[in-house]
Design an enzyme around this catalytic site. Structure first.
Site, PDB file in Angstrom:
ATOM      1  N   CYS A 126      19.841  72.881  10.329  1.00  0.00           N
ATOM      2  CA  CYS A 126      18.883  73.911   9.925  1.00  0.00           C
ATOM      3  C   CYS A 126      19.110  75.172  10.752  1.00  0.00           C
ATOM      4  CB  CYS A 126      17.460  73.387  10.132  1.00  0.00           C
ATOM      5  SG  CYS A 126      16.190  74.652   9.886  1.00  0.00           S
ATOM      6  N   CYS A 149      26.032  67.195   1.688  1.00  0.00           N
ATOM      7  CA  CYS A 149      25.542  65.819   1.614  1.00  0.00           C
ATOM      8  C   CYS A 149      24.415  65.677   2.640  1.00  0.00           C
ATOM      9  CB  CYS A 149      26.713  64.878   1.921  1.00  0.00           C
ATOM     10  SG  CYS A 149      26.288  63.147   1.765  1.00  0.00           S
TER      11      CYS A 149
HETATM   12 ZN   LIG Z   1      14.394  73.361  10.584  1.00  0.00          ZN
END
Ligand SMILES: [Zn+2]
Length: 162
Positions: A126, A149
């Site tokens: 992220c 993935c």
């Molecule tokens: Zn995050």
């Protein structure tokens, strides 16, 4: 014997991965908008989410309902709620993990080289909290040829309001 066709495909794939990597520095050098201590993450996340997002574990294939999610909407980070992937780029890869051919924008995720388990892979995290999400491979569908993935447990699905 490497055929010309294979070589061209490999070159194209390498270029695509290169594009995916460009603009994001290695994880170790990255600073994230959302930072928490491990103690804080443990309180915030389930045990399964913590294992994937903070310890780079991989969930069992076919274990996440998000693999089978077909509705229109957005897949967000389970750690910090940043939007990561749109349902418009989701495809059935047959792997048992939610798969996408592109992130929702170029700041959503970052990548780094991952050489664990004797493989050379590109891991995906992220862009906001650095949580591990999965890996990206160069055998995805058009238009990017990429296959993100993802671990479903690392994401939360937000259906588009009807
Ligand atoms: Zn995050």
């Amino acid at each position: 014997m490497i055929t010309k066709r294979f070589l061209l495909k490999s070159l194209a794939s390498t270029a695509a991965i290169g594009l995916a990597l460009r603009g994001r520095s290695a994880l170790a050098a990255e600073t994230f908008a959302v930072t928490r201590t491990n103690v804080e993450w443990r309180k915030l996340l389930s045990a399964e989410q913590y294992a994937v997002l903070r310890q780079s574990a991989t969930e069992q294939p076919y274990s996440s309902p998000l693999d089978r999610e077909k509705r229109r909407g957005t897949f967000a980070c389970a750690g910090c709620e940043q939007d990561l992937f749109s349902s418009t780029t989701k495809f059935d890869s047959g792997t048992g993990w939610p798969s996408f051919w592109a992130p929702i924008d170029d700041k959503a995720v970052g990548t780094e080289s991952d050489t664990t388990f004797g493989m050379v892979r590109t891991s995906v995290h992220c862009g906001r909290c650095g949580g591990h999400l999965g890996h990206v491979f160069d055998d995805g569908p058009k238009p990017t040829g990429l296959r993100y993935c993802m671990n479903g447990v690392a994401m939360a699905f937000k259906p588009l309001a009807a």
